[in-house]
Motif scaffolding. Structure first.
Motif, PDB file in Angstrom:
ATOM      1  N   VAL A 187      53.875  15.549  43.535  1.00 25.18           N
ATOM      2  CA  VAL A 187      52.732  16.061  42.788  1.00 25.18           C
ATOM      3  C   VAL A 187      53.266  16.954  41.669  1.00 25.18           C
ATOM      4  CG1 VAL A 187      50.658  17.490  42.908  1.00 25.18           C
ATOM      5  CG2 VAL A 187      51.239  15.976  44.801  1.00 25.18           C
ATOM      6  N   ILE A 188      52.766  16.756  40.469  1.00 29.17           N
ATOM      7  CA  ILE A 188      53.186  17.566  39.329  1.00 29.17           C
ATOM      8  C   ILE A 188      52.114  18.612  39.062  1.00 29.17           C
ATOM      9  CG2 ILE A 188      53.663  17.536  36.852  1.00 29.17           C
ATOM     10  CD1 ILE A 188      54.825  14.739  37.264  1.00 29.17           C
ATOM     11  N   ARG A 189      52.557  19.894  39.031  1.00 34.53           N
ATOM     12  CA  ARG A 189      51.644  20.997  38.759  1.00 34.53           C
ATOM     13  C   ARG A 189      52.194  21.824  37.606  1.00 34.53           C
ATOM     14  NH1 ARG A 189      52.794  22.651  43.887  1.00 34.53           N
ATOM     15  NH2 ARG A 189      53.017  24.744  43.082  1.00 34.53           N
ATOM     16  N   PRO A 190      51.342  22.201  36.664  1.00 35.54           N
ATOM     17  CA  PRO A 190      51.792  23.048  35.567  1.00 35.54           C
ATOM     18  C   PRO A 190      51.972  24.498  36.026  1.00 35.54           C
ATOM     19  CG  PRO A 190      49.480  22.515  35.301  1.00 35.54           C
ATOM     20  CD  PRO A 190      49.955  21.779  36.521  1.00 35.54           C
ATOM     21  N   TRP A 191      52.899  25.203  35.368  1.00 32.93           N
ATOM     22  CA  TRP A 191      53.190  26.601  35.684  1.00 32.93           C
ATOM     23  C   TRP A 191      53.267  27.402  34.395  1.00 32.93           C
ATOM     24  CZ3 TRP A 191      57.916  29.434  34.821  1.00 32.93           C
ATOM     25  CH2 TRP A 191      57.969  30.678  35.448  1.00 32.93           C
ATOM     26  N   LEU A 192      52.573  28.529  34.359  1.00 31.07           N
ATOM     27  CA  LEU A 192      52.595  29.401  33.185  1.00 31.07           C
ATOM     28  C   LEU A 192      53.396  30.674  33.415  1.00 31.07           C
ATOM     29  CD1 LEU A 192      48.847  29.200  32.087  1.00 31.07           C
ATOM     30  CD2 LEU A 192      50.788  27.903  31.199  1.00 31.07           C
ATOM     31  N   GLY A 193      53.426  31.144  34.665  1.00 34.07           N
ATOM     32  CA  GLY A 193      54.115  32.398  34.961  1.00 34.07           C
ATOM     33  C   GLY A 193      53.203  33.606  34.822  1.00 34.07           C
ATOM     34  N   LEU A 194      51.946  33.426  35.182  1.00 35.51           N
ATOM     35  CA  LEU A 194      50.962  34.502  35.120  1.00 35.51           C
ATOM     36  C   LEU A 194      50.390  34.783  36.499  1.00 35.51           C
ATOM     37  CD1 LEU A 194      48.825  33.335  32.065  1.00 35.51           C
ATOM     38  CD2 LEU A 194      50.424  35.250  32.105  1.00 35.51           C
ATOM     39  N   LYS A 195      50.206  36.051  36.813  1.00 32.05           N
ATOM     40  CA  LYS A 195      49.365  36.426  37.933  1.00 32.05           C
ATOM     41  C   LYS A 195      47.980  36.608  37.321  1.00 32.05           C
ATOM     42  CE  LYS A 195      52.509  36.918  41.136  1.00 32.05           C
ATOM     43  NZ  LYS A 195      52.700  35.895  42.118  1.00 32.05           N
ATOM     44  N   LEU A 196      46.955  36.138  38.013  1.00 30.52           N
ATOM     45  CA  LEU A 196      45.597  36.184  37.475  1.00 30.52           C
ATOM     46  C   LEU A 196      44.662  36.906  38.440  1.00 30.52           C
ATOM     47  CD1 LEU A 196      45.375  32.467  36.268  1.00 30.52           C
ATOM     48  CD2 LEU A 196      45.902  34.469  34.879  1.00 30.52           C
ATOM     49  N   LEU A 197      43.674  37.598  37.883  1.00 32.20           N
ATOM     50  CA  LEU A 197      42.694  38.325  38.674  1.00 32.20           C
ATOM     51  C   LEU A 197      41.313  38.096  38.080  1.00 32.20           C
ATOM     52  CD1 LEU A 197      41.954  40.567  40.810  1.00 32.20           C
ATOM     53  CD2 LEU A 197      42.311  42.202  38.952  1.00 32.20           C
ATOM     54  N   ASP A 198      40.409  37.521  38.886  1.00 26.67           N
ATOM     55  CA  ASP A 198      39.021  37.365  38.442  1.00 26.67           C
ATOM     56  C   ASP A 198      38.391  38.739  38.271  1.00 26.67           C
ATOM     57  OD1 ASP A 198      38.667  34.581  38.273  1.00 26.67           O
ATOM     58  OD2 ASP A 198      38.248  34.402  40.405  1.00 26.67           O
ATOM     59  N   LEU A 199      37.676  38.908  37.171  1.00 25.28           N
ATOM     60  CA  LEU A 199      36.978  40.168  36.937  1.00 25.28           C
ATOM     61  C   LEU A 199      35.508  40.028  37.300  1.00 25.28           C
ATOM     62  CD1 LEU A 199      38.430  41.239  33.476  1.00 25.28           C
ATOM     63  CD2 LEU A 199      39.037  42.122  35.725  1.00 25.28           C
ATOM     64  N   ASN A 200      34.974  41.082  37.898  1.00 25.15           N
ATOM     65  CA  ASN A 200      33.536  41.162  38.124  1.00 25.15           C
ATOM     66  C   ASN A 200      33.075  42.516  37.596  1.00 25.15           C
ATOM     67  OD1 ASN A 200      33.872  43.191  40.144  1.00 25.15           O
ATOM     68  ND2 ASN A 200      34.230  41.620  41.690  1.00 25.15           N
ATOM     69  N   SER A 201      31.787  42.764  37.594  1.00 24.14           N
ATOM     70  CA  SER A 201      31.271  43.990  36.983  1.00 24.14           C
ATOM     71  C   SER A 201      31.828  45.255  37.639  1.00 24.14           C
ATOM     72  CB  SER A 201      29.744  43.999  36.999  1.00 24.14           C
ATOM     73  OG  SER A 201      29.264  43.889  38.320  1.00 24.14           O
ATOM     74  N   MET A 202      32.029  45.237  38.955  1.00 23.64           N
ATOM     75  CA  MET A 202      32.549  46.410  39.647  1.00 23.64           C
ATOM     76  C   MET A 202      33.998  46.696  39.227  1.00 23.64           C
ATOM     77  SD  MET A 202      32.626  47.268  43.715  1.00 23.64           S
ATOM     78  CE  MET A 202      33.993  46.187  44.110  1.00 23.64           C
ATOM     79  N   ILE A 203      34.827  45.663  39.176  1.00 27.90           N
ATOM     80  CA  ILE A 203      36.227  45.841  38.771  1.00 27.90           C
ATOM     81  C   ILE A 203      36.297  46.312  37.323  1.00 27.90           C
ATOM     82  CG2 ILE A 203      38.414  44.638  38.330  1.00 27.90           C
ATOM     83  CD1 ILE A 203      37.720  42.811  40.733  1.00 27.90           C
ATOM     84  N   ILE A 204      35.497  45.701  36.453  1.00 32.49           N
ATOM     85  CA  ILE A 204      35.486  46.084  35.037  1.00 32.49           C
ATOM     86  C   ILE A 204      35.096  47.550  34.888  1.00 32.49           C
ATOM     87  CG2 ILE A 204      34.305  45.726  32.824  1.00 32.49           C
ATOM     88  CD1 ILE A 204      34.155  42.699  33.655  1.00 32.49           C
ATOM     89  N   GLN A 205      34.069  47.980  35.620  1.00 31.66           N
ATOM     90  CA  GLN A 205      33.621  49.371  35.551  1.00 31.66           C
ATOM     91  C   GLN A 205      34.734  50.328  35.984  1.00 31.66           C
ATOM     92  OE1 GLN A 205      30.141  50.230  37.896  1.00 31.66           O
ATOM     93  NE2 GLN A 205      30.232  52.415  37.470  1.00 31.66           N
ATOM     94  N   GLN A 206      35.431  49.996  37.080  1.00 30.70           N
ATOM     95  CA  GLN A 206      36.522  50.849  37.564  1.00 30.70           C
ATOM     96  C   GLN A 206      37.670  50.914  36.557  1.00 30.70           C
ATOM     97  OE1 GLN A 206      37.427  49.098  41.363  1.00 30.70           O
ATOM     98  NE2 GLN A 206      35.765  50.168  42.406  1.00 30.70           N
TER      99      GLN A 206
END
Length: 117
Positions: A10-29
């Motif tokens: 299986v071929i999967r692309p890789w960027l080298g990023l850690k990602l975090l979904d933002l929601n209103s609570m996280i954005i506010q903090q």
């Protein structure tokens, strides 16, 4: 499945990023901790960029907020994964928002993910 049948793996692309979904609570903090945090109501935050990765070479920085990926607005990691699909070696334009609402356009070329990462 096509890759598995044609190439035996299986071929999967890789960027080298850690990602975090933002929601209103996280954005506010984050806004409370750092007033220069960009004005967003959705997006995907990059808390870490792997040294030497395609993302680092493209200019991504920790704290960037991905708001557009391959010309499409994104609000979550799942959308980025779906857009990226199996694209290895194909440039992808990404728009990020940085501190003080600075918009930056970057172009990243995903590499094939390997088992060592």
């Amino acid at each position: 499945m096509d890759h598995l049948l044609k190439k035996g793996r299986v071929i999967r692309p890789w960027l080298g990023l850690k990602l975090l979904d933002l929601n209103s609570m996280i954005i506010q903090q984050l806004k409370e901790r750092d007033p220069s945090f960009p004005d967003v109501n959705r997006g995907v935050m990059i808390p870490m960029v792997t040294p030497g990765s395609p993302a680092e070479r493209a200019g991504f920085q920790p704290g960037d907020i991905v708001i557009e990926f391959d010309g499409k607005p994104v609000g979550g990691i799942k959308e980025i994964i779906e857009i990226m699909g199996e694209r290895v070696g194909v440039p992808i334009k990404v728009v990020v928002k940085r501190a003080n609402n600075k918009l930056v356009s970057l172009t990243v070329v995903p590499e094939e993910a390997n088992r060592d990462r």
